[in-house]
Design an enzyme around this catalytic site. Structure first.
Site, mmCIF file in Angstrom:
data_model
loop_
_atom_site.group_PDB
_atom_site.id
_atom_site.type_symbol
_atom_site.label_atom_id
_atom_site.label_comp_id
_atom_site.label_asym_id
_atom_site.label_seq_id
_atom_site.Cartn_x
_atom_site.Cartn_y
_atom_site.Cartn_z
ATOM 1 N N HIS A 1 71.426 -19.966 -12.719
ATOM 2 C CA HIS A 1 70.257 -20.012 -13.602
ATOM 3 C C HIS A 1 70.661 -20.261 -15.053
ATOM 4 O O HIS A 1 69.930 -19.905 -15.973
ATOM 5 C CB HIS A 1 69.443 -18.718 -13.489
ATOM 6 C CG HIS A 1 68.883 -18.494 -12.111
ATOM 7 N ND1 HIS A 1 68.375 -17.285 -11.690
ATOM 8 C CD2 HIS A 1 68.749 -19.337 -11.051
ATOM 9 C CE1 HIS A 1 67.970 -17.406 -10.429
ATOM 10 N NE2 HIS A 1 68.192 -18.624 -10.023
ATOM 11 N N GLY B 1 74.000 -6.683 -6.237
ATOM 12 C CA GLY B 1 73.030 -6.427 -7.301
ATOM 13 C C GLY B 1 71.919 -7.442 -7.411
ATOM 14 O O GLY B 1 71.528 -7.809 -8.503
HETATM 15 P P1 CNA Z 1 66.195 -8.242 -9.563
HETATM 16 O O1 CNA Z 1 65.161 -8.908 -8.755
HETATM 17 O O2 CNA Z 1 65.756 -7.434 -10.723
HETATM 18 O O3 CNA Z 1 67.030 -7.332 -8.548
HETATM 19 C C1 CNA Z 1 68.064 -6.505 -8.962
HETATM 20 C C2 CNA Z 1 68.646 -5.813 -7.748
HETATM 21 O O4 CNA Z 1 69.787 -5.099 -8.183
HETATM 22 C C3 CNA Z 1 67.715 -4.825 -7.074
HETATM 23 O O5 CNA Z 1 67.761 -4.993 -5.675
HETATM 24 C C4 CNA Z 1 68.266 -3.466 -7.489
HETATM 25 O O6 CNA Z 1 68.100 -2.478 -6.499
HETATM 26 C C5 CNA Z 1 69.730 -3.786 -7.674
HETATM 27 N N1 CNA Z 1 70.387 -2.917 -8.638
HETATM 28 C C6 CNA Z 1 69.935 -2.474 -9.830
HETATM 29 N N2 CNA Z 1 70.854 -1.727 -10.454
HETATM 30 C C7 CNA Z 1 71.920 -1.684 -9.622
HETATM 31 C C8 CNA Z 1 73.185 -1.069 -9.694
HETATM 32 N N3 CNA Z 1 73.545 -0.344 -10.737
HETATM 33 N N4 CNA Z 1 74.022 -1.227 -8.652
HETATM 34 C C9 CNA Z 1 73.672 -1.964 -7.566
HETATM 35 N N5 CNA Z 1 72.494 -2.566 -7.455
HETATM 36 C C10 CNA Z 1 71.626 -2.441 -8.471
HETATM 37 O O7 CNA Z 1 67.267 -9.289 -10.104
HETATM 38 P P2 CNA Z 1 67.878 -10.550 -9.381
HETATM 39 O O8 CNA Z 1 69.160 -10.811 -10.024
HETATM 40 O O9 CNA Z 1 67.827 -10.415 -7.910
HETATM 41 O O10 CNA Z 1 66.855 -11.679 -9.776
HETATM 42 C C11 CNA Z 1 67.270 -12.892 -10.273
HETATM 43 C C12 CNA Z 1 66.787 -13.102 -11.697
HETATM 44 C C13 CNA Z 1 67.034 -11.934 -12.589
HETATM 45 C C14 CNA Z 1 67.595 -14.200 -12.316
HETATM 46 O O11 CNA Z 1 66.787 -15.279 -12.598
HETATM 47 C C15 CNA Z 1 68.218 -13.625 -13.588
HETATM 48 O O12 CNA Z 1 68.287 -14.557 -14.614
HETATM 49 C C16 CNA Z 1 67.356 -12.489 -13.935
HETATM 50 N N6 CNA Z 1 67.945 -11.457 -14.798
HETATM 51 C C17 CNA Z 1 69.219 -11.561 -15.261
HETATM 52 C C18 CNA Z 1 69.739 -10.570 -16.059
HETATM 53 C C19 CNA Z 1 71.151 -10.707 -16.571
HETATM 54 O O13 CNA Z 1 71.615 -11.823 -16.809
HETATM 55 N N7 CNA Z 1 71.881 -9.615 -16.725
HETATM 56 C C20 CNA Z 1 68.982 -9.441 -16.382
HETATM 57 C C21 CNA Z 1 67.666 -9.363 -15.883
HETATM 58 C C22 CNA Z 1 67.172 -10.381 -15.082
#
Ligand code: CNA
Length: 459
Positions: free
Chosen positions: A163, A284
């Site tokens: 992404h 994650g």
């Molecule tokens: P999501 O849909 O928010 O899912 C996150 C997943 O991670 C969930 O299933 C949670 O249960 C799990 N989770 C949360 N904290 C933990 C932890 N500490 N340990 C293990 N598992 C955990 O996010 P996805 O990544 O699935 O969705 C994709 C999107 C999110 C993309 O387009 C990203 O760009 C977007 N995003 C990115 C960021 C980043 O770059 N850090 C932050 C927020 C969203």
């Protein structure tokens, strides 16, 4: 496929699974105790030389960056979107919302230090760098845009930013490219604008007109409704003034917003990796954003799949790309549920054969899911393949929260780029190649020299 698709929730598939029922070679977690089963997973990983990792926002949560969909701390439940000037939290990364007013997005970026380069990688990122160091890593397909895999030391060639990332930016008007160091400085402004000189006489940005709003074709515009009476930032957005002779276009980081195409190089890279991959670690991610979620089903069936996540997630079998069949699910060979930092630390300790107490204490509280008999077990995932670590959430596996994903799927033809409204012709070989009924008859003959078969789906 062209748009990032949102499948709103994890789905329970009823009984049976493709991978189990078809007797495909499957990794078995051995051992009666938590420790032995963990060792079994660690052994499996240790034997691999071409591990593919699919990761998501969960691996950066401990760095202070919230994910989207976690019920407790996720952005979708907690973002004060009205204060930012948005109609809903999902609009934060929506191309249409950004084009109308980039201020909420840039404010969010500043508040969360996304472009600052100051965020330190997590234990999970360091685990990935360690796998790379051990020459076990084929590729990381990250859905994250924070660039922390690279900050942790993973070789740049091993990372596919599915992404995009904040490592660069582009002017929406003149397409000038900016490096991350420039972006870092620019992101301090309310809305970064392009300061490149316009070479020849032409349009010069005028701050009384919306000359530098982003142009996106109407068919790519989101259908999400916006309220007209939102809030503090709801006044009309006008691009900030720029020096005469400068472009003045809005700067957009090189990340893929909802409503944008993924770069085709991602699919090509994955198709190349398909042949080499010998294990898949999914970390994650809720696997609710397509097409990347389809990676789990795309890899060959004999590639063991390991989930490291707080909760159990499941996806539809993607090789058929059939979003509507409830019974086509891939299961993981092992689910290590809990905070991914604790899990990766435990795996690394086991793989390194270290038994120093300090290494172990993070997971010694680990349990087998069989010890946790509360609630009805609704997922297909066999209990003996589930290990629980600190932070594990079992609710999705024991509560009937959702039966079907919302079919919020927009598919664009890979040839004419129009949205497909009737039948979708999906390539059975490519990761993500769809045609509309008009293009299919001619393109099927040229696509891969006519050697690939297609399946037909209706939207
Ligand atoms: P999501 O849909 O928010 O899912 C996150 C997943 O991670 C969930 O299933 C949670 O249960 C799990 N989770 C949360 N904290 C933990 C932890 N500490 N340990 C293990 N598992 C955990 O996010 P996805 O990544 O699935 O969705 C994709 C999107 C999110 C993309 O387009 C990203 O760009 C977007 N995003 C990115 C960021 C980043 O770059 N850090 C932050 C927020 C969203």
């Amino acid at each position: 496929h062209d748009n990032i698709l949102i499948i709103s929730s994890v789905v329970d598939s009823g009984s049976g699974s493709n991978r189990l029922n078809n007797n495909r070679s499957m990794f078995q977690i051995q051992g009666e105790t938590f420790d032995k089963r963990l060792a079994s997973v660690a052994d499996l990983i240790s034997q691999k030389k071409n591990i593919v990792v699919l990761c998501g926002a969960g691996i950066s949560v401990s760095c202070g960056i919230p994910d989207f969909r976690s019920k407790d701390n996720g952005l979708y439940n907690n973002l004060n979107y009205q204060e930012l000037g948005l109609t809903c939290a999902e609009d934060l990364f929506d191309l249409n919302a950004f084009s109308e007013d980039p201020r909420p997005f840039w404010k969010f970026v500043r508040t969360n230090n996304f472009a600052s380069g100051k965020i330190a990688p997590s234990t999970s990122h360091l685990f990935l760098a360690w796998l790379d160091e051990q020459q076990m890593l084929l590729r990381i397909y990250t859905q994250n845009i924070d660039g922390l895999e690279q900050s942790a030391g993973v070789d740049e060639d091993k990372i596919v930013y599915a992404h995009g990332s904040f490592k660069g930016a582009t002017c929406m008007k003149c397409k000038a490219k900016y490096q991350s160091s420039e972006l870092r400085l620019m992101s301090k402004q309310e809305v970064p604008v392009c300061h490149r000189r316009i070479a020849k006489k032409g349009k010069i940005s005028d701050n009384t007109a919306k000359t530098n709003s982003i142009e996106i074709p109407p068919e790519r515009r989101s259908s999400r409704k916006r309220s007209s009476n939102n809030n503090s930032m709801a006044e009309e957005f006008y691009p900030p003034p720029v020096e005469q002779g400068c472009c003045g276009g809005i700067i957009k980081p090189n990340i893929t917003f909802f409503g944008e195409k993924l770069e085709s190089t991602i699919s090509r890279r994955l198709e190349e990796d398909y042949k080499k991959a010998d294990a898949l670690i999914v970390m994650g991610t809720s696997l609710s954003v397509a097409p990347m979620s389809k990676l789990v089903g795309f890899l060959p069936d004999n590639v063991p799949r390991i989930l490291i996540n707080r909760d159990i997630v499941q996806v539809m079998k993607s090789s058929t790309q059939n979003y509507k069949k409830q019974d086509e699910f891939c299961l993981f060979d092992a689910c290590l549920l809990g905070n991914c930092d604790a899990v990766t630390q435990a795996i690394k300790a086991k793989m390194s054969n270290r038994d120093a107490k300090s290494e172990y204490e993070h997971y010694h509280s680990g349990r087998l899911v069989t010890d946790n008999n509360n609630g009805t077990w609704l997922k297909n995932q066999p209990r003996e393949s589930v290990l629980l670590f600190e932070g594990a959430l079992l609710s999705a596996a024991t509560k009937e929260e959702a039966t079907l994903p919302a079919q919020n799927v927009v598919v664009h033809c890979d040839h004419c780029e129009n949205e497909i409204k009737d039948q979708i012709f999906c390539c059975k070989i490519c990761f993500d190649f769809d045609l509309c009924s008009l293009c299919y008859p001619k393109v099927k003959l040229t696509h891969a020299d006519g050697k690939h078969e297609f399946t037909i789906e209706s939207t």
